[in-house]
Design a protein around this motif. Structure first.
Motif, PDB file in Angstrom:
ATOM      1  N   TYR A 265     -48.165  20.707 -32.438  1.00  0.00           N
ATOM      2  CA  TYR A 265     -48.334  19.191 -31.803  1.00  0.00           C
ATOM      3  C   TYR A 265     -47.241  18.248 -32.474  1.00  0.00           C
ATOM      4  CZ  TYR A 265     -52.458  21.260 -29.532  1.00  0.00           C
ATOM      5  OH  TYR A 265     -53.316  21.809 -28.752  1.00  0.00           O
ATOM      6  N   LYS A 266     -47.125  18.422 -33.652  1.00  0.00           N
ATOM      7  CA  LYS A 266     -46.168  17.796 -34.370  1.00  0.00           C
ATOM      8  C   LYS A 266     -44.602  18.027 -33.912  1.00  0.00           C
ATOM      9  CE  LYS A 266     -44.254  16.459 -39.027  1.00  0.00           C
ATOM     10  NZ  LYS A 266     -42.918  16.380 -38.419  1.00  0.00           N
TER      11      LYS A 266
ATOM     12  N   GLU B 162     -47.827  28.781 -26.335  1.00  0.00           N
ATOM     13  CA  GLU B 162     -47.204  27.676 -26.990  1.00  0.00           C
ATOM     14  C   GLU B 162     -45.666  27.515 -26.635  1.00  0.00           C
ATOM     15  OE1 GLU B 162     -48.555  30.355 -28.753  1.00  0.00           O
ATOM     16  OE2 GLU B 162     -50.469  28.937 -29.349  1.00  0.00           O
TER      17      GLU B 162
END
Length: 170
Positions: A88-89, A21
C-alpha cells in the motif's frame, strides 16, 4: 493422466503465477500515465492526439515520448528505493511521486521553453514547423529532469518531506 492436470487448476499455483499485487501496481502505473497525458493536453495549446494521428507530427511525437519516458523513469525511481517493500505504501508512493514527477517535468518544459530555447517559440516550432530538433531538445530536457528526480528517489530520506525538498532543490 488426472495427476498431470491436477496442478493446473490449483488456486495456489494460479495465485503464484498471476500475483494480484502486480495487477494493482499495473493499474496505478496506468493511472499515472493517463494523468500524465491528460495534464500534458491540459497545459499545451495543442491536442496531442490530433498532432500524432491527424498531423503525423514527428516533432511532437518525439517531445511527448520523452515526457512519457520521463514519467516512466520517475516511476522506476519509486520502485528502486531500497526501503522495505509494503504494497500500500508503494502504491501510494507511486501515485504521489508520479504526480510530483509530472509537475516537475512540466516545470522542466517551462525552463526549456523560456531559458534553453528562449529565442524560439517551442509550440510554433513543434506544431507549425514540425521541427524535430526542437522535439529532440525537449525529449532530452524531460529525460534529464526525470533522471535527476530518479536520483533523488533512490536515495534514503529521513522523511517524506525531506525527500520532496531534496528533489526540488536538485
Amino acid at each position: 493422466m488426472n495427476d498431470l492436470f491436477a496442478g493446473l487448476f490449483d488456486w495456489q499455483v494460479i495465485y503464484d503465477f498471476v500475483h494480484p499485487e502486480g495487477a494493482l501496481y499495473l493499474v496505478v502505473i496506468l493511472v499515472v500515465l493517463f494523468l500524465a497525458k491528460w495534464i500534458h493536453n491540459l497545459l499545451t495549446p495543442y491536442k496531442i492526439d490530433a498532432q500524432l494521428t491527424e498531423e503525423d507530427n514527428k516533432a511532437v511525437a518525439l517531445s511527448f515520448s520523452g515526457y512519457l519516458f520521463g514519467v516512466g523513469i520517475v516511476i522506476l525511481g519509486v520502485y528502486s528505493n531500497p526501503a522495505a517493500p509494503n504494497l500500500y505504501k508503494d502504491l501510494l508512493d507511486t501515485l504521489i511521486w508520479g504526480l510530483i514527477g509530472i509537475v516537475l517535468l512540466k516545470f522542466a518544459y517551462l525552463i526549456n521553453d523560456k531559458i534553453l530555447l528562449g529565442k524560439f517559440k517551442n509550440v510554433k516550432e513543434l506544431v507549425t514547423d514540425k521541427n524535430v530538433g526542437t522535439g529532440a531538445v525537449e525529449w532530452g530536457s524531460y529525460v534529464g529532469a526525470a533522471l535527476i528526480i530518479y536520483a533523488c528517489l533512490i536515495g534514503e530520506d529521513e522523511s517524506f518531506m525531506h525527500g520532496i525538498l531534496s528533489t526540488l532543490i536538485y
